[in-house]
Enzyme design. Structure first.
Site, PDB file in Angstrom:
ATOM      1  N   LEU A 166       0.868  -1.174   0.000  1.00 26.32           N
ATOM      2  CA  LEU A 166       0.000   0.000   0.000  1.00 26.32           C
ATOM      3  C   LEU A 166       0.905   1.224   0.000  1.00 26.32           C
ATOM      4  O   LEU A 166       1.986   1.205   0.591  1.00 26.32           O
ATOM      5  CB  LEU A 166      -0.908   0.027   1.240  1.00 26.32           C
ATOM      6  CG  LEU A 166      -2.028  -1.014   1.324  1.00 26.32           C
ATOM      7  CD1 LEU A 166      -2.742  -0.902   2.666  1.00 26.32           C
ATOM      8  CD2 LEU A 166      -3.025  -0.859   0.183  1.00 26.32           C
ATOM      9  N   ASP A 167       0.464   2.286  -0.665  1.00 25.63           N
ATOM     10  CA  ASP A 167       1.248   3.517  -0.695  1.00 25.63           C
ATOM     11  C   ASP A 167       1.428   4.067   0.720  1.00 25.63           C
ATOM     12  O   ASP A 167       0.599   3.839   1.611  1.00 25.63           O
ATOM     13  CB  ASP A 167       0.562   4.576  -1.560  1.00 25.63           C
ATOM     14  CG  ASP A 167       0.429   4.150  -3.009  1.00 25.63           C
ATOM     15  OD1 ASP A 167       1.282   3.368  -3.473  1.00 25.63           O
ATOM     16  OD2 ASP A 167      -0.530   4.597  -3.663  1.00 25.63           O
ATOM     17  N   LYS A 168       2.481   4.829   0.912  1.00 24.04           N
ATOM     18  CA  LYS A 168       2.763   5.436   2.213  1.00 24.04           C
ATOM     19  C   LYS A 168       1.563   6.228   2.732  1.00 24.04           C
ATOM     20  O   LYS A 168       1.212   6.156   3.909  1.00 24.04           O
ATOM     21  CB  LYS A 168       3.983   6.356   2.101  1.00 24.04           C
ATOM     22  CG  LYS A 168       4.301   7.138   3.369  1.00 24.04           C
ATOM     23  CD  LYS A 168       5.411   8.158   3.130  1.00 24.04           C
ATOM     24  CE  LYS A 168       5.635   9.022   4.362  1.00 24.04           C
ATOM     25  NZ  LYS A 168       6.639  10.080   4.123  1.00 24.04           N
TER      26      LYS A 168
END
Length: 316
Positions: free
Chosen positions: A139-141
């Site tokens: 998952l993106d930051k």
């Protein structure tokens, strides 16, 4: 110093500091590491070397980043609090908060989900190597959500195959800018890597197949914001962000793909912080050794609850 790659970015949107822009455009690097690269003369703006991290960028300018070859990482366990939703001998299911990078990289040698996993979970699969033990998907930051972690290589291979063969089920809650007209819709357009900005993606006919379904949960007409339930059938990088930006509805907070801070009230913007208003709240998959179908859901994190509450309170 050996250079591993040269990346070019085009500045779009509002005026922004150079270090902040690059940390957002290249999220694998921390802002402190970006500052270090700028001061070492590895960043150029419009063809000229810039050594000042605070240099303001304007729309249309081009930034070139010379990425040095990474040094070997020494990834250590760290007592970072994480919510472990479920755990057995094969898998763990965890809630990744917004702001937490999934795995170490140059500039992020500590403070990542992997550092936390090494501390809290005894065994992790080794297929991902030293830097990505147990990591099956990402998952993106700036995105919060539920993730499944592999504790051994058998589980790892099985879970990766499920993601590749689209046997998993992924639902998101998303706040986008603008009023989405249709109560239900699907975005079925291919996604490709951007030819100039290699950390971004865009809709192109020569790209990889990407399918996103959505349902409107609520429209906040006063602020032109829509709350959506979203299902992705493919797992392209930045898929939801790219697809909704392509139809003129960028995810709230996502300046990489067109969100403008000036488009929402300052009070709402402060509640959002550095998060994209995108939650991977539902994940379904088959247990890698037992074969049973498993579903895990999380509640909205406090940041998202605060944003929802503000919109409800200030909408007629």
């Amino acid at each position: 110093m050996k250079i591993s790659e040269v990346l070019e970015f085009k500045v779009e949107g509002e005026e922004e500091r150079l270090d902040k822009f690059l940390a957002r455009a290249y999220p694998d690097f921390s802002r402190s590491y970006i500052k270090k690269l700028v001061k070492e003369g590895l960043v150029y703006v419009n063809g000229e070397e810039v050594r000042k991290p605070s240099r303001k960028l304007r729309e249309g300018e081009r930034v070139i980043l010379h990425v040095p070859e990474p040094e070997p990482l020494d990834v250590k366990p760290e007592n970072i609090p994480i919510n472990i939703i479920y755990e057995d001998e094969d898998i763990a299911v965890v809630e990744k908060p917004c702001g937490l990078v999934v795995h170490p990289s140059p500039g992020y040698t500590s403070g990542t989900l992997v550092n936390a996993l090494l501390y809290h979970i005894k065994d992790l699969s080794s297929i991902g190597g030293v830097e990505r033990p147990g990591i099956v998907h990402r998952l993106d930051k700036e995105t919060a959500g539920v993730m499944v972690i592999a504790k051994n290589n058998t589980a790892h291979r099985n879970l990766v195959r499920q993601f590749q063969e689209r046997k998993t089920e992924k639902f998101y809650k998303v706040l986008v800018k603008g009023l989405v007209k249709k109560d239900y819709g699907a975005i079925d357009t291919p996604i490709a890597r951007h030819p100039v900005d290699r950390k971004r993606f865009w809709v192109r006919k020569e790209g990889k197949e990407a399918l996103t379904e959505y349902w409107v949960l609520k429209r906040y007409e006063k602020y032109e914001i829509t709350l959506l339930k979203v299902k992705i059938h493919t797992g392209r990088t930045h898929q939801i962000r790219v697809h909704f930006a392509s139809i003129g509805h960028p995810v709230l907070g996502d300046r990489t793909y067109g969100f403008k801070s000036s488009s929402v009230p300052k009070e709402l913007l402060s509640l959002m912080g550095e998060c994209n208003m995108l939650i991977a709240y539902h994940l379904g998959f088959y247990h890698p050794t037992k074969g049973e179908w498993m579903v895990f859901e999380i509640e909205e994190p406090e940041t998202f609850k605060s944003v929802y509450s503000w919109l409800e309170e200030h909408s007629p």
